[in-house]
Design an enzyme around this catalytic site. Structure first.
Site, PDB file in Angstrom:
ATOM      1  N   GLU A 172       0.822  -1.280  -0.006  1.00  0.00           N
ATOM      2  CA  GLU A 172       0.102   0.173  -0.065  1.00  0.00           C
ATOM      3  C   GLU A 172       0.804   1.136  -0.110  1.00  0.00           C
ATOM      4  O   GLU A 172       0.839   2.044   0.830  1.00  0.00           O
ATOM      5  CB  GLU A 172      -0.907   0.029   1.314  1.00  0.00           C
ATOM      6  CG  GLU A 172      -1.827  -1.137   0.953  1.00  0.00           C
ATOM      7  CD  GLU A 172      -3.097  -1.152   1.995  1.00  0.00           C
ATOM      8  OE1 GLU A 172      -3.041  -0.187   2.961  1.00  0.00           O
ATOM      9  OE2 GLU A 172      -4.054  -1.775   1.715  1.00  0.00           O
ATOM     10  N   GLU A 291      -5.473  -8.332  -0.393  1.00  0.00           N
ATOM     11  CA  GLU A 291      -6.408  -8.152   0.974  1.00  0.00           C
ATOM     12  C   GLU A 291      -7.632  -7.928   0.471  1.00  0.00           C
ATOM     13  O   GLU A 291      -8.170  -7.149  -0.159  1.00  0.00           O
ATOM     14  CB  GLU A 291      -5.828  -7.073   1.551  1.00  0.00           C
ATOM     15  CG  GLU A 291      -4.324  -7.038   2.310  1.00  0.00           C
ATOM     16  CD  GLU A 291      -3.896  -6.022   2.950  1.00  0.00           C
ATOM     17  OE1 GLU A 291      -4.837  -5.288   3.710  1.00  0.00           O
ATOM     18  OE2 GLU A 291      -2.694  -5.637   2.941  1.00  0.00           O
TER      19      GLU A 291
HETATM   20  O1  AHR Z   1      -4.902  -6.109   7.001  1.00  0.00           O
HETATM   21  C1  AHR Z   1      -4.751  -4.938   7.628  1.00  0.00           C
HETATM   22  C2  AHR Z   1      -4.230  -3.558   7.165  1.00  0.00           C
HETATM   23  O2  AHR Z   1      -5.125  -3.132   6.141  1.00  0.00           O
HETATM   24  C3  AHR Z   1      -3.039  -3.699   6.412  1.00  0.00           C
HETATM   25  O3  AHR Z   1      -1.845  -3.918   7.387  1.00  0.00           O
HETATM   26  C4  AHR Z   1      -2.865  -2.904   5.313  1.00  0.00           C
HETATM   27  O4  AHR Z   1      -2.007  -3.281   4.095  1.00  0.00           O
HETATM   28  C5  AHR Z   1      -4.255  -2.542   5.025  1.00  0.00           C
HETATM   29  O5  AHR Z   1      -4.506  -1.101   4.977  1.00  0.00           O
END
Ligand code: AHR
Length: 500
Positions: A172, A291
């Site tokens: 990210e 994610e």
């Molecule tokens: O999964 C939790 C968090 O969400 C992670 O650390 C990040 O990559 C995202 O914003």
């Protein structure tokens, strides 16, 4: 209500890569410490891993787990987590404002992954660190021996290389919450140079460029275009992240959010293919949706905010999921399968305690959240090729979406086992749906089972005291005549219809 769906043996979307059922474990909250690792627990094995958790992970059938972050990785020194445990530093962990003891590091995680029947997807720190730390980590993990870092691994007790195949280039990097946040140009340059030398160390690895943190980021999708402009020839995947919530308590709008996920995927595919065209390239870059999940309960209840920062393994983002979340998770799994021609890796975020399908009680039980079940069904039965659904369903409109079909479905055909699995959600809160599935080209199939996941209360969940409060049951109504499968999908339900 009634709906019709046509599947045809010839109309396939693509081969399902089993890594679409991946997951994620970050050094965050209690995911690692008191999640997978709790040496004092009665169920701990000789390395300190909880056997009850391992058992639940194995049943989920997760083929790959991303590690060690997440936001955590952008401030992480991987060297802190290798070698004798007593010498490992205790660090201030800035991403989640915690204390990191480094009791678990790369080698322990590789060991855990073996015990969980899974593989590791490693992320390198492109926040505070860069090319040098990244190439050294590849050397430590994957080079056989005879060099500084590969011999260091051997000294640490791991004679054979770990052979980690998939590597993420940071996390990210488009978000200003990220340690070492960068512009697309800065990240693109760094990712390219890191990718280049990582592949020089081990040409067999696959690389994931960090895409946008979500489709609502102001830099999306320009971020992807610029990053790929720098990295196209060196990377294999672009990452996507998304989390949905139902802060407004608007269930019909909430369960339609998988449509936003699909739009996100389609836009990234278009952006990838635009860069491909621009570069006159023949190479296809695919998607790692590394994610995705429902995430909002803990935040809405202010749980995280109330907890003490700078403590070791305090609960963060521990979601007590409710049944409606399981329905959206089912729709999100279907969305991923509907794009399996380009989505080759996906990671439900995360796996244990933090926004997770598995919750542990410190010193106590481990139990399944409601979102565990649709994932388990898809990961166990959704293999082979995905079939293109042609759906005629009544539709509805909601605050953010128009023309939402009440029925969401995809099917997989596993040629090896000669097995069809139909996954189907009925989003309707009020009425069951009678669905006629026409299975063209499939003759002589019988219904093996119709699993139904439903609840008399959409806000029910599983808890420490009632770990099996909402579980799926068999005996759903499905019958087949010739190649016409007729199924009743109860109101607001997730269904798995298996045919052989
Ligand atoms: O999964 C939790 C968090 O969400 C992670 O650390 C990040 O990559 C995202 O914003």
């Amino acid at each position: 209500k009634k709906a019709k769906v046509i599947y045809d043996k010839e109309f396939t979307i693509g081969q399902v890569d089993k890594r679409i059922y991946g997951s994620f474990l970050e050094h965050m909250g209690r995911a690692i410490y008191t999640g997978i690792y709790e040496p004092d627990h009665p169920q701990a094995d000789e390395m300190g891993f909880r056997k009850d958790v391992l058992e639940l992970v194995r049943k989920l059938n997760v083929p790959i787990v991303r590690y060690p972050g997440g936001n955590f990785v952008s401030g992480y020194n991987w060297e802190d987590g290798v070698g004798p445990k007593e010498k490992r530093p205790r660090r201030l962990e800035l991403a989640w404002r915690a204390i990191e003891t480094n009791e678990v590091g790369v080698n322990e995680f590789v060991e855990w992954a073996k015990r969980a029947n899974t593989s590791v997807m490693m992320t390198v720190n492109l926040g505070t660190r860069g090319i040098d730390a990244a190439r050294n980590l590849v050397e430590y993990c994957n080079f056989p021996g005879g060099t500084y870092y590969s011999d260091l691994r051997r000294q640490h007790g791991y004679e054979q290389p770990h052979n980690i195949k998939v590597w993420c280039l940071g996390n990210e990097m488009d978000g200003d919450w990220q340690i070492g946040h960068k512009t697309a140009y800065e990240y693109g340059r760094l990712a390219r140079e890191a990718a280049k030398v990582m592949k020089w160390v081990d040409p067999t690895i696959e690389l994931v460029a960090a895409g946008s943190s979500g489709p609502k980021m102001p830099t999306f999708p320009e971020w992807e275009a610029i990053v790929l402009d720098h990295t196209y020839d060196l990377v294999d995947y672009v990452s996507l992240h998304v989390y949905f919530g139902n802060q407004e308590k608007d269930t019909m709008n909430f369960v339609a959010k998988s449509l936003e996920m699909e739009e996100f995927i389609k836009t990234v595919i278009s952006t990838i293919d635009y860069v491909k065209a621009k570069k006159r390239s023949k190479k296809v870059v695919n998607i790692s949706f590394d994610e995705w999940n429902v995430w909002y309960h803990a935040h809405l209840e202010g749980k995280d905010e109330k907890a003490q920062p700078w403590s070791f393994a305090r609960p963060i983002a521990e979601e007590d999921y409710v049944f409606e979340d399981a329905i959206l998770v089912g729709c999100m799994l279907i969305a991923l399968l509907k794009h399996c021609d380009r989505v080759k890796i996906a990671c439900m975020a995360q796996l244990v305690n933090v926004i997770a399908p598995i919750t542990t009680v410190k010193g106590g039980i481990a139990y399944r959240q409601v979102i565990y079940y649709p994932f388990m069904h898809a990961a166990n039965y959704g293999h082979g090729v995905a079939l293109l659904p042609k759906v005629s369903s009544p539709k509805y409109g909601s605050k953010e979406f128009t023309d939402v079909p009440y029925i969401e479905t995809v099917a997989t055909y596993n040629e090896e086992k000669n097995e069809i699995t139909v996954f189907a959600v009925n989003r309707d809160l009020e009425e069951e749906m009678q669905v006629e599935f026409k299975l063209d080209g499939f003759d002589g199939f019988e219904v093996v089972e119709h699993i139904v996941y439903e609840s008399d209360d959409i806000y029910k969940g599983n808890t420490q005291d009632k770990p099996d409060n909402v579980v799926p049951h068999k005996g759903g109504s499905s019958k087949i005549e010739g190649n016409i499968l007729t199924s009743i999908l109860p109101k607001f339900s997730w269904n798995v219809i298996r045919l052989k």
